[in-house]
Each structure stands twice: as structure tokens, then as C-alpha cells.
Design a protein around this motif. Sequence first.
Motif, PDB file in Angstrom:
ATOM      1  N   GLU A 111       0.816  -1.209   0.000  1.00 41.66           N
ATOM      2  CA  GLU A 111       0.000   0.000   0.000  1.00 41.66           C
ATOM      3  C   GLU A 111       0.850   1.260   0.000  1.00 41.66           C
ATOM      4  O   GLU A 111       0.358   2.350  -0.279  1.00 41.66           O
ATOM      5  CB  GLU A 111      -0.945  -0.005   1.198  1.00 41.66           C
ATOM      6  N   SER A 112       2.132   1.125   0.271  1.00 42.04           N
ATOM      7  CA  SER A 112       3.022   2.295   0.268  1.00 42.04           C
ATOM      8  C   SER A 112       3.733   2.483  -1.067  1.00 42.04           C
ATOM      9  O   SER A 112       4.682   3.252  -1.163  1.00 42.04           O
ATOM     10  CB  SER A 112       4.061   2.158   1.379  1.00 42.04           C
ATOM     11  N   ALA A 113       3.289   1.781  -2.117  1.00 44.33           N
ATOM     12  CA  ALA A 113       3.923   1.900  -3.429  1.00 44.33           C
ATOM     13  C   ALA A 113       3.878   3.337  -3.919  1.00 44.33           C
ATOM     14  O   ALA A 113       2.886   4.051  -3.738  1.00 44.33           O
ATOM     15  CB  ALA A 113       3.216   0.984  -4.426  1.00 44.33           C
ATOM     16  N   VAL A 114       4.960   3.768  -4.549  1.00 43.87           N
ATOM     17  CA  VAL A 114       5.092   5.145  -5.016  1.00 43.87           C
ATOM     18  C   VAL A 114       4.662   5.231  -6.476  1.00 43.87           C
ATOM     19  O   VAL A 114       5.054   4.409  -7.308  1.00 43.87           O
ATOM     20  CB  VAL A 114       6.547   5.627  -4.857  1.00 43.87           C
ATOM     21  N   TYR A 115       3.855   6.201  -6.769  1.00 45.18           N
ATOM     22  CA  TYR A 115       3.377   6.432  -8.136  1.00 45.18           C
ATOM     23  C   TYR A 115       4.555   6.839  -9.027  1.00 45.18           C
ATOM     24  O   TYR A 115       5.282   7.776  -8.740  1.00 45.18           O
ATOM     25  CB  TYR A 115       2.317   7.536  -8.109  1.00 45.18           C
ATOM     26  N   GLY A 116       4.749   6.125 -10.130  1.00 41.40           N
ATOM     27  CA  GLY A 116       5.836   6.444 -11.054  1.00 41.40           C
ATOM     28  C   GLY A 116       7.210   6.096 -10.527  1.00 41.40           C
ATOM     29  O   GLY A 116       8.196   6.757 -10.868  1.00 41.40           O
ATOM     30  N   GLU A 117       7.313   5.028  -9.727  1.00 40.96           N
ATOM     31  CA  GLU A 117       8.610   4.653  -9.163  1.00 40.96           C
ATOM     32  C   GLU A 117       9.438   3.887 -10.193  1.00 40.96           C
ATOM     33  O   GLU A 117       8.920   3.024 -10.901  1.00 40.96           O
ATOM     34  CB  GLU A 117       8.416   3.794  -7.910  1.00 40.96           C
ATOM     35  N   HIS A 118      10.726   4.204 -10.265  1.00 41.34           N
ATOM     36  CA  HIS A 118      11.630   3.524 -11.187  1.00 41.34           C
ATOM     37  C   HIS A 118      12.010   2.135 -10.656  1.00 41.34           C
ATOM     38  O   HIS A 118      11.932   1.870  -9.452  1.00 41.34           O
ATOM     39  CB  HIS A 118      12.903   4.349 -11.395  1.00 41.34           C
ATOM     40  N   ILE A 119      12.431   1.271 -11.577  1.00 42.21           N
ATOM     41  CA  ILE A 119      12.880  -0.088 -11.232  1.00 42.21           C
ATOM     42  C   ILE A 119      14.337  -0.176 -11.655  1.00 42.21           C
ATOM     43  O   ILE A 119      14.646  -0.279 -12.850  1.00 42.21           O
ATOM     44  CB  ILE A 119      12.028  -1.152 -11.930  1.00 42.21           C
ATOM     45  N   TRP A 120      15.241  -0.145 -10.695  1.00 47.34           N
ATOM     46  CA  TRP A 120      16.661   0.049 -10.981  1.00 47.34           C
ATOM     47  C   TRP A 120      17.431  -1.266 -11.033  1.00 47.34           C
ATOM     48  O   TRP A 120      17.237  -2.152 -10.209  1.00 47.34           O
ATOM     49  CB  TRP A 120      17.299   0.948  -9.926  1.00 47.34           C
ATOM     50  N   PHE A 121      18.333  -1.354 -12.023  1.00 49.17           N
ATOM     51  CA  PHE A 121      19.281  -2.454 -12.132  1.00 49.17           C
ATOM     52  C   PHE A 121      20.674  -1.866 -12.368  1.00 49.17           C
ATOM     53  O   PHE A 121      20.806  -0.820 -13.018  1.00 49.17           O
ATOM     54  CB  PHE A 121      18.912  -3.395 -13.288  1.00 49.17           C
ATOM     55  N   GLU A 122      21.670  -2.552 -11.844  1.00 43.12           N
ATOM     56  CA  GLU A 122      23.040  -2.091 -12.069  1.00 43.12           C
ATOM     57  C   GLU A 122      23.387  -2.211 -13.548  1.00 43.12           C
ATOM     58  O   GLU A 122      22.943  -3.132 -14.234  1.00 43.12           O
ATOM     59  CB  GLU A 122      24.016  -2.916 -11.222  1.00 43.12           C
ATOM     60  N   THR A 123      24.204  -1.281 -14.044  1.00 44.27           N
ATOM     61  CA  THR A 123      24.579  -1.295 -15.450  1.00 44.27           C
ATOM     62  C   THR A 123      26.024  -0.848 -15.584  1.00 44.27           C
ATOM     63  O   THR A 123      26.549  -0.108 -14.744  1.00 44.27           O
ATOM     64  CB  THR A 123      23.665  -0.369 -16.275  1.00 44.27           C
ATOM     65  N   ASN A 124      26.658  -1.305 -16.656  1.00 42.55           N
ATOM     66  CA  ASN A 124      28.023  -0.860 -16.966  1.00 42.55           C
ATOM     67  C   ASN A 124      28.035  -0.061 -18.261  1.00 42.55           C
ATOM     68  O   ASN A 124      29.011  -0.034 -18.978  1.00 42.55           O
ATOM     69  CB  ASN A 124      28.975  -2.058 -17.077  1.00 42.55           C
ATOM     70  N   VAL A 125      26.909   0.595 -18.571  1.00 43.40           N
ATOM     71  CA  VAL A 125      26.791   1.359 -19.807  1.00 43.40           C
ATOM     72  C   VAL A 125      27.903   2.410 -19.870  1.00 43.40           C
ATOM     73  O   VAL A 125      28.259   3.021 -18.874  1.00 43.40           O
ATOM     74  CB  VAL A 125      25.401   2.012 -19.907  1.00 43.40           C
ATOM     75  N   SER A 126      28.442   2.582 -21.068  1.00 40.37           N
ATOM     76  CA  SER A 126      29.549   3.529 -21.254  1.00 40.37           C
ATOM     77  C   SER A 126      29.059   4.972 -21.138  1.00 40.37           C
ATOM     78  O   SER A 126      27.889   5.277 -21.362  1.00 40.37           O
ATOM     79  CB  SER A 126      30.186   3.312 -22.627  1.00 40.37           C
TER      80      SER A 126
END
Length: 885
Positions: free
Chosen positions: A47-62
Amino acid sequence: MHLRKQVSYRKAITKSGLQHLAPPLPALGAPCSEPERQIRSTVDWSESAVYGEHIWFETNVSGDFCYVGEQYCVAKMLQKSVPRRKCAACKIVVHTPCIEQLEKINFRCKPSFRESGSRNVREPTFVRHHWVHRRRQDGKCRHCGKGFQQKFTFHSKEIVAISCSWCKQAYHSKVSCFMLQQIEEPCSLGVHAAVVIPPTWILRARRPQNTLKASKKKKRASFKRKSSKKGPEEGRWRPFIIRPTPSPLMKPLLVFVNPKSGGNQGAKIIQSFLWYLNPRQVFDLSQGGPKEALEMYRKVHNLRILACGGDGTVGWILSTLDQLRLKPPPPVAILPLGTGNDLARTLNWGGGYTDEPVSKILSHVEEGNVVQLDRWDLRAEPNPEAGPEEREEGATDRLPLDVFNNYFSLGFDAHVTLEFHESREANPEKFNSRFRNKMFYAGTAFSDFLMGSSKDLAKHIRVVCDGTDLTPKIQDLKPQCIVFLNIPRYCAGTMPWGHPGEHHDFEPQRHDDGYLEVIGFTMTSLAALQVGGHGERLTQCREVVLTTSKAIPVQVDGEPCKLTASRIRIALRNQATMVQKAKRRSAAPLHSDQQPVPEQLRIQVSRVSMHDYDALHYDKEQLKEASVPLGTVVVPGDSDLELCRAHIERLQQEPEGAGAMSPTCQKLSPKWCFLDATTASRFYRIDRAQEHLNYVTEIAQDEIYILDPELLGASARPDLPTPTSPLPTSPCSPTPRSLPGNAAPPKGEELVEAAKRNDFCKLQELHQAGGDLMHRDGQSRTLLHHAVSTGSKEVVRYLLDHAPQEILDAVEENGETCLHQAAALGQRTICHYIVEAGASLMKTDQQGDTPRQRAEKAQDTELAAYLENRQHYQMVQREDQETAV
């Protein structure tokens, strides 16, 4: 007036989450005053979910340019390198410390639900675009049709495009292309709108508040009385409610991913589904299983399910659907990530996921045919006739599952699976790849074969099928394994009942006919399965009573146990609704003018090396340039890839002439596969089991591309002539010539030096001039020994193709063959070449070690497992030859 328009434009941008595009705009939105939140990598259903929350993953993008911009970038202020994270749902990249700064520019992820409060009653029920600025963008602008300028440096700060993370539409980031009406217009949800669950269907409910304790007690008592009469989906409050708007054109999809399947392959693919779909229709099965999600979405019309995992994952979902009794049950499609994937093969989903784009998979699920699958009940009870002396320590009286979809078996294969299961439970870290799992299976099978633990199986069982006692027939056969099969596939794709048309005494095998196939296997027929053989067909039946008089290993759809003496009844339970991958109906013609497909096609075949494919498969043009022409085939215009495969393999057998392969071309590997070059933004492999589902005209425009894993890459490949051009004379492809009458052939020392220096061209030239490839030096080392010591794959392949067969098992002074040497050095590819060429795996050196033992001493467990597997097959083949004699 101009100022008023500018303010209106800024307001619209702010509403759409794009106010950070222009430097002054962040000041228009006040910083968010919410407390610091945790960085989430999963969807929040609380019930505490945030509207428009991002889902983050680690990345090694240049690159070091952060999405929040230089004004708010913490890493820029610190002037040092910090970790970065990427949002799977909208694909923005930020430094980990800068995630909190996204609040200051008021940029949220695409909303996956809507609020159900009174303030949102007047909100429109359509979905708005979620615009994101991009510094790199593929494709073309939807307004002007021109491509996006690709910057050569990853450090570019210039925004080239604005795209929607829902529908994937993209525009140039200039007013002439991206105008105000694009910001305000409703979003179509893109090409996969039929399977996307709109965020407007998912409402966050507010927890009911009761002020009086007495009222709470009364309602709680009333609630308990009512909930006892309600279904499993009712009777308790949930933070989220699904209120669908049914449409006959929609096929909403739930995706269940087992992240541990296929060597943890599922953990990577889940991010792709979060990008293409609503994150709230994608579920990680390690976070609680499928039941909660299925209960929540049970009232969604035309619902479909995609199970991403092995056959065990599919069985888990089907059993949960049985428990919930959904009417009608949603059909289940499969993305195979497991080891065997026999059910996936049966339903045309292939033997394992390689690199097909997720966008194509979603299209296949939407277009797939709905079929039925028989499911079978298993009921086991202790055998009352067995005495206590028949009970073994560690045996159980309960089966691991009470229903099966694929098969139920007992004997040799179940014992091997049980050994694997117990080892994985004890050391899970050693079973983190599909290759390693298969190699362990092979090693365990070899050990069990030597022990002969299942050779007396027929003495301890009684089988009655539809009232007919098959025990006498089984005792005559003396099988070491018996399988009760529901689907045509078994043991990672083999067909134990035989191919269609081979069993004239029985009805054709089907997965929806209400019949089981009963098959017996000896060790010989089990080994022959891998080369197209089959077991002894015993019967087809609707009901089985199996009685065992001692503890015997059994397995139910790959779940093993050692079952004490029991009486087992097998009967039809029900039928599950499945999605079968369909053959594509719309063929894209080879020619760009969209002309009808001709009766015959004359098409060029080019092959690509694995090295070039790994490096260039995202760049079509470069990969095409790196390909090697193989020849030309003439096929019917409506040919599928199975028929085309036969024509391509015939290129190697045809005499030199029109369409034939050049004699200087390296032979095709048995493991080659087709590449789809047209239906996605990049090349991707087509599973061998799915070739009958694809037309030639669908995967090619001007020529067919195939992937050959044993072809040399462009960087290591000598220049070879094309099949249509005359053969030039070059150091790497010399024209054979006869020696003058008084000219001596090259000395052996020259050949040795060429092999030591890894000089492929020189070695080939010396051989063409009459050099002896069987030459040995003073320590009895052959040219192949020297090539292995330098790790020259190219020279090794040449010697295996041109030297006499005796070179494979030739030994030097210390008793080592070239395979001993390659195993000790951990050269896996070279070991594979030598083994496939026919080298013996049973030869020992002066220390008594086989090549497998040398690999073990080198601590290369995967190579040792592979060699043990091939050693097992050599022993079985030798036994078969001796039996035939």
C-alpha cells in the motif's frame, strides 16, 4: 502573446515529465519533500507503493553523462567515477547517488497504476505518453521520417530524440517535429497494445478506516462468516484492484519469470519484459510464486500467460491454475529457459532461448494457437505385499508430484536425475549454467552405467495397462528404464516413441488424445536416442496400475525420489489450455517491391562466424560485410527452413559447378543454424526445433545468412575466394602443383617450424608442395602436438582435415596424445575439434591418466565433464559394435 504560449508549452512539458529538457525548466517545479526511499529492483505491490517509481538495475553502460543533468549530478560535483543504474521500465541511466536528484527535476517513471481516490474520478481513463529525452536513438522520426543523428562519442550531452517509453514512438527534439499536440495526445501503447495491461486497469485501493472498536468487532465477525462462503480471491483486502475494460481485440498477458532457470538466464530477460509491458504484469516467481498474481487478475477477459522457465516452472503454474479453478482457464505459452524443455519443444517454442528479441516473442504469444494438453493423476500407496525387509533407508512413500504433464518414469533415468538433484541441493553454486548441468547429467549417467544399478528392474515391477498385464513382455525385454509418456519429446528433445510414420501398429502420438505411451529402454536403446533411435513400444493406454516390490528411483516431470515398494495408479486428470507457437502466416517477400513470392527462388547463402556474430549482431551492415559466401540454392518459393536446410547441406556434396560450394571453403559445422536478418532491428538465431515454422521469405531479403559456430572469424580467417569467382593463387590458398622430377619435398623440420610459429599459410603451402603431415620430431611429437601446444585452432583444424586418421591417437615419448595435451592446457575448443574427429578418450599416458583426468588435474571441471560424457558414448558405441559382431 508569445510569452503566454511559452508558459503554456512549459506547463504541458511539466505535466508530461519533460521539464528537464530545457535548462530553465527545473526551477518551475518545486523539489519533492518526500523522505529518502530505498532503491527498488522489483515492483512494489504494498500500500506504500510510489506512483511512477523507477525499477533500478546495475549497469556498466559507457559514458559519464547522467540523466539528471550537470546541475544536479552528484558524480560531476565529486569528479570521480561512481556506479550507475538503469531503469528497466523507461531506460534512463543515472549515477546511483543521483537517483534522489530525479525528484528535483520531477521526473518519474511511466506510471503502472492509477489512484482510486476522489481526486482522480475526473481523470481521463486513457493512457498518456511518457516522454523521455534520448542522446542515442535508433529508427526514424515519426514526424519527418528522417533518421536520428548518432553521436560518435558516448560523452555527448546533446539530446537527439524524444521518445515514449510506452509506445516507443520517437521524434527529433525540435519544435518542428515534436510539437505540443504530441505531448497531450493519448498513447496507443505501441505495437504490442493487445497484450499490454493498461495502467488505467490497475487501481490502488485505500484501506478502510473504522473508528469504533465495536463496529470493528461486528464487521470482523460478519466478515468471517461471509468469507467462509467466498471464493479464494475474496475475503481479504488487497492494496491493488484490477478493473478491466474488456475488448475482443485484446489478449492481456501475465509474464511469470523463473530467474534461476537456464543458469540464471531469467534474471536478465525480466528487464526486457519490464520495458515492453506494464511492469505490473511481469512477475518474478522467486518473490512468492504465481498464486497471488493469478488471483488478482482472475477476472481479466482473454487473459494469456507466458511462463519463462523450464518444464517444472510450467507445471507449477498449471497446478496453481488447477487450485484456483479459473473459468475459463487462461492459455499458457512458454519461453524455454530450462535444461530439457521437452514440453516447450512439443508446443513449438524451441529447445532453449538464445537471443530472439522479446518483441518477437510477444508477437508469437499473441498470434499462437490455443490447444489442449492432457494432465495425468498419480496416486501412490504402500504395497501391502512387500515386507519390512524391502524398505530401504532414505526411501519415501510419497511421490514429489501428484500430477504430470510430460512423463513419469522409473529406473536408470530416474536414478541419474536423483543423483543430480541431490548434488545440486548440496552444492547449488556448482550448477549455475545450462552447460554445466548437462555435463553433470552425462557424468552421472556414465557412473550409473558402470554400476548397472537398474539392470534387474524387470524382476521387481508389475505393469497393468487398461486391464492387460504387460509384465511377461517386460521381463522378456529386460529394460533398465520404463517411461509413461504424454508428449512426443523426452530427454532434451529426443523422440522415444519414434518419428511419425514409424509406428504403424499404433495410433499417431498426440498430447491431447487421452492416451499415454508406454516405452521400455535398454542401455543400448537409451544411447541410440541421441542419434534418432527409439525405445521398445509397449502399448498406448488410458489407465496404468504399476506395482513395485522394492524401493526404486522414479521421477515425475524431472522431480525425482526413491520410492519405497508401492502401488501407483495413473489416470487422466484433466486438460490444460496451452498456447502453441504458430507458423507465420504473413511472409515478407525477399524483394523489397512486395511482389508475390515466385514458384522458385534462387538465393545466395552466406555464413557468419560466432566471433563476428557476437561482436556485430547489433549492426546488420557490418555483419553482412563480415559474412562468407557459401553458394547458391534453388528452392520453392514457399519453402520453410527445414526444406531449405536440406538444400544448403547438399551444397557440400555437389560437384564443382553452378551453385556448388568452393572446395577451399571450410566445411559446414553440424551445429549451424539460420539467422533472421529482416524481422527485427538486429540479426538473431532461429532454434533448430522451430525451422518448420519459418518461411525462407520471412528471414531473408537478398540472401540467407546462417551462423556456423566453427567458422573462423574475419580477423583470423584467410582470404577465401567466393564460389562464383575463379580461384586465385595466394599463399593461404595455393593451387595444387606437381613437383619437378628432381625437386625434393619440403623437410619435416620446416613443417614443425610452421606449426610452432602458428604460420597457417606456410604450413598449407608446404603441404601442397608435398610435405608429410605425419612427420615427427626427435621426441616423437607430431605436428598436431606442436599446434596444440601453441593453441593454434586454425592449424589444428587443417591437420584434422588433411592428415591421416592415425595422427589423432599418436603418442609422444611420455605417452601423451594431442588430446591429453589439449586437456591439460584447458583448450576446450581444440578438445572439441579432436574429439569430434574421432580421437580415443580411453587412452592413458605413462601416469595412467585419461584426457578427462588430465582436465581434472588442471581444475577445469566443465571440460572434464564434457570429456567424461564423450567417453561414455564411446564405450556404449564399442559395446554396440561388439554385440553386433
